[in-house]
Scaffold this active site. Sequence first.
Site, PDB file in Angstrom:
ATOM      1  N   GLN A 156      24.959  20.004  15.569  1.00 22.34           N
ATOM      2  CA  GLN A 156      23.593  19.871  16.067  1.00 22.34           C
ATOM      3  C   GLN A 156      22.609  20.021  14.904  1.00 22.34           C
ATOM      4  OE1 GLN A 156      22.377  22.814  18.965  1.00 22.34           O
ATOM      5  NE2 GLN A 156      20.975  21.433  19.977  1.00 22.34           N
ATOM      6  N   GLY A 283      23.009  32.000  15.208  1.00 27.20           N
ATOM      7  CA  GLY A 283      23.549  33.126  15.956  1.00 27.20           C
ATOM      8  C   GLY A 283      24.785  32.640  16.684  1.00 27.20           C
ATOM      9  N   GLY A 284      24.589  31.554  17.401  1.00 23.73           N
ATOM     10  CA  GLY A 284      25.703  30.970  18.119  1.00 23.73           C
ATOM     11  C   GLY A 284      25.499  29.478  18.279  1.00 23.73           C
ATOM     12  N   MET A 285      26.589  28.763  18.493  1.00 25.16           N
ATOM     13  CA  MET A 285      26.516  27.326  18.761  1.00 25.16           C
ATOM     14  C   MET A 285      27.474  27.033  19.906  1.00 25.16           C
ATOM     15  SD  MET A 285      25.221  24.387  18.091  1.00 25.16           S
ATOM     16  CE  MET A 285      25.646  23.062  19.206  1.00 25.16           C
ATOM     17  N   GLU A 286      26.919  26.356  20.910  1.00 25.27           N
ATOM     18  CA  GLU A 286      27.596  26.221  22.198  1.00 25.27           C
ATOM     19  C   GLU A 286      28.673  25.142  22.227  1.00 25.27           C
ATOM     20  OE1 GLU A 286      24.440  25.516  21.398  1.00 25.27           O
ATOM     21  OE2 GLU A 286      23.643  23.796  22.485  1.00 25.27           O
ATOM     22  N   HIS A 310      23.774  33.499  26.259  1.00 28.03           N
ATOM     23  CA  HIS A 310      23.005  32.295  25.931  1.00 28.03           C
ATOM     24  C   HIS A 310      23.927  31.091  25.715  1.00 28.03           C
ATOM     25  CE1 HIS A 310      19.596  30.086  24.034  1.00 28.03           C
ATOM     26  NE2 HIS A 310      20.581  29.512  23.363  1.00 28.03           N
ATOM     27  N   GLU A 311      24.922  31.267  24.865  1.00 30.88           N
ATOM     28  CA  GLU A 311      25.813  30.126  24.575  1.00 30.88           C
ATOM     29  C   GLU A 311      26.604  29.728  25.824  1.00 30.88           C
ATOM     30  OE1 GLU A 311      24.821  28.820  22.022  1.00 30.88           O
ATOM     31  OE2 GLU A 311      23.948  30.557  21.030  1.00 30.88           O
ATOM     32  N   HIS A 314      24.622  27.509  28.054  1.00 35.95           N
ATOM     33  CA  HIS A 314      24.614  26.109  27.612  1.00 35.95           C
ATOM     34  C   HIS A 314      25.752  25.290  28.239  1.00 35.95           C
ATOM     35  CE1 HIS A 314      21.414  25.580  24.720  1.00 35.95           C
ATOM     36  NE2 HIS A 314      21.799  26.585  23.957  1.00 35.95           N
ATOM     37  N   GLU A 333      17.211  24.181  25.576  1.00 28.06           N
ATOM     38  CA  GLU A 333      17.033  25.586  25.194  1.00 28.06           C
ATOM     39  C   GLU A 333      16.205  26.411  26.186  1.00 28.06           C
ATOM     40  OE1 GLU A 333      18.887  26.931  23.080  1.00 28.06           O
ATOM     41  OE2 GLU A 333      19.627  25.188  21.970  1.00 28.06           O
ATOM     42  N   ASP A 390      15.514  18.818  13.026  1.00 26.27           N
ATOM     43  CA  ASP A 390      15.658  20.234  12.728  1.00 26.27           C
ATOM     44  C   ASP A 390      14.324  20.900  12.371  1.00 26.27           C
ATOM     45  OD1 ASP A 390      17.958  21.772  12.870  1.00 26.27           O
ATOM     46  OD2 ASP A 390      17.798  22.237  10.729  1.00 26.27           O
ATOM     47  N   TYR A 398      12.476  27.403  23.187  1.00 25.69           N
ATOM     48  CA  TYR A 398      13.148  28.560  23.788  1.00 25.69           C
ATOM     49  C   TYR A 398      12.161  29.401  24.599  1.00 25.69           C
ATOM     50  CZ  TYR A 398      16.885  27.767  20.331  1.00 25.69           C
ATOM     51  OH  TYR A 398      17.893  27.220  19.578  1.00 25.69           O
TER      52      TYR A 398
END
Length: 618
Positions: A156, A283-286, A310-311, A314, A333, A390, A398
């Site tokens: 992403q 932090g995280g990627m789903e 959160h992830e 998603h 988001e 980006d 968010y």
Amino acid sequence: MKKALLLLGCVILLFSSCQKAKKQTPLMTYIEEPHSFAKPNEAVITHLDLDIKVDFDTEIISGTASYLINNNDASEIILDSKFLEIEKVQADGTDTNFKLGAFDSQLGNPLKIAIKPETKRITVFYKTTDKTEALQWLKPQQTADKAQPFLFTQGQAILTRTWIPIQDSPQIRVTYNAKVAVPAQLMAVMSAENPKTKTADGVYNFKMTQPISPYLIAIAVGDIAYKPISNRTGVYAEKSMLDKAHFEFSDMENMVASAEKLYGKYAWEQFDVIVLPPSFPFGGMENPRLTFATPTVIAGDKSLTSLIAHELAHSWSGNLVTNATWDDFWLNEGFTVYFEMRIMEALYGKDRANMLARIGRQDLEEELEGLKDSPNDTKLKLDLNGRNPDDGMNSIAYDKGYLFLRTLEETVGREKFDVFLKNYFESHAFSTTNTEKFIKYLNENLLEKNGITFNTEEWIYQPGIPENQAIIVSDKFEQVESIVQDFVKTNNIDQEKTNNWTPQEWVHFVRNFPEDMNTEQMQLLDNTFNLTNSNNSYIAMVWYEQAINHDYHGNNVDEKIETFLTEVGRRWYVSTIYKAFKRNNKTDDALVIYKKARNNYHSVTVNTIDAMLGFVSE
Ligand code: BES
Ligand code: ZN
């Protein structure tokens, strides 16, 4: 005669059903979008077969990406590619002409492949290069165990095209199979059905049978192992992190169950998390079936696991119902933050959820302040045409997205809102939607039905925050604020009151120091609460920010800041700290550290910090 008539009838029937069959499989209509060269209305990929070798010596991935395609009588199919070396291309097994179009610094090159109306499959023979932006190749030193190298990808928003030639628009969905060869001492995992143990020869076969958008195709390779939490959840991590990760995320099954109770069945069978080395830029990627996570979330006390909620969220908003273009990013988001808060509330209660929501509300205020000269970037619906997506994907999607949905919930009532959301996910499953379609769906299925008027357009198309915003209150945080105020007046804190504080309360405490708090007061707080040495990455990060703001240099905090910035590559953390340097006219100090740290960062973090500090590499 009868026989002949019957035959004729059959032929007519056959012919008309053929015609019907042809008409019944029209290509879906894709909307124009600025971040892909593909023309999916003419010819579109539907399934990927990937066959690649991951070579740590040369830091190159090479092999073939082979696609089943749907062709609407086109004579070429266009893929996106960036910094790839294309060796040859085949159509249905024979070499075919291809051409790389002009290079665009954001988008890369269109890869134009000659096909025939009847072409079913195209195969691209390719290699990545040392410019490939999605990949980060790590030396053993940059991992937790420090013994083996590591590789991970980040797709992403538009980076998948830098490691796989593909139609890289979120509107496209593909199923995939992959055969991946890695060094035998390492294990490979993907956003797919995954192995639980290493193979003897380092060859892994993956299957993703549900169609996903290209930005969700991901791979990680390292000396990792698996530890299950339930029969459908578990963690992958390097040896020294495995038990810690397993403890930290032990509520994962409960999270999935709570999420299902709210908005319907989990669609992806398995929900695992892999803990990556600290340079992971998010932090995280789903990534479907396998969330990628930063090790900075492992605090030892499960205090930062809202990131997992959160992830996981998603899996509905984003992976199941996907934003059609990056201008609609808030659909991914904003809904996910709303869902995350609901999971946290269901599992841990309103106090915790309200604290998280208040933190987000303060983030939003700071983001609005930072964007006061570019109000267009504070709209939910973005216009990223001509820009790297980006750059425009800030926390507005968010936090304003959340505030919009929370305001909507409070206006219509939770019960109706939950029914609406559940139906929204169900009716849009495995498809993409954009802002305009969402507004129509909202009007028809929630607002008009209940006779409610709501300023949806203002929320979505105007900058800033509308008057009717929901007011988020956290009693816990109000107590924290009064303790800050008392301390500033009296230089004294009743430690009884802070004994049971959660990390969120500490974060709120530190973030809300008044500007004129003096160095002695910073020193006093540090001596009392040992903030410089906090093991909680979030508390440490906001404390470092304040140390810079308040020109505090006690307890070797400068060294700590430098170590943090060199080891951690999580963009949100490091950019907050570099931003503090810049805001306080200490950009030179920031650059001294950045020059040492930059090599450890993934390209997305490098891009952001280069731009922020005006860094130009030699
Ligand atoms: N999908 C995002 C990460 C992302 C956003 C990658 C935009 C590339 C472009 C992910 O779900 C996310 O939001 N991560 C957050 C964590 C979160 C708890 C808000 C992060 O990385 O900080
Ligand atoms: Zn997210």
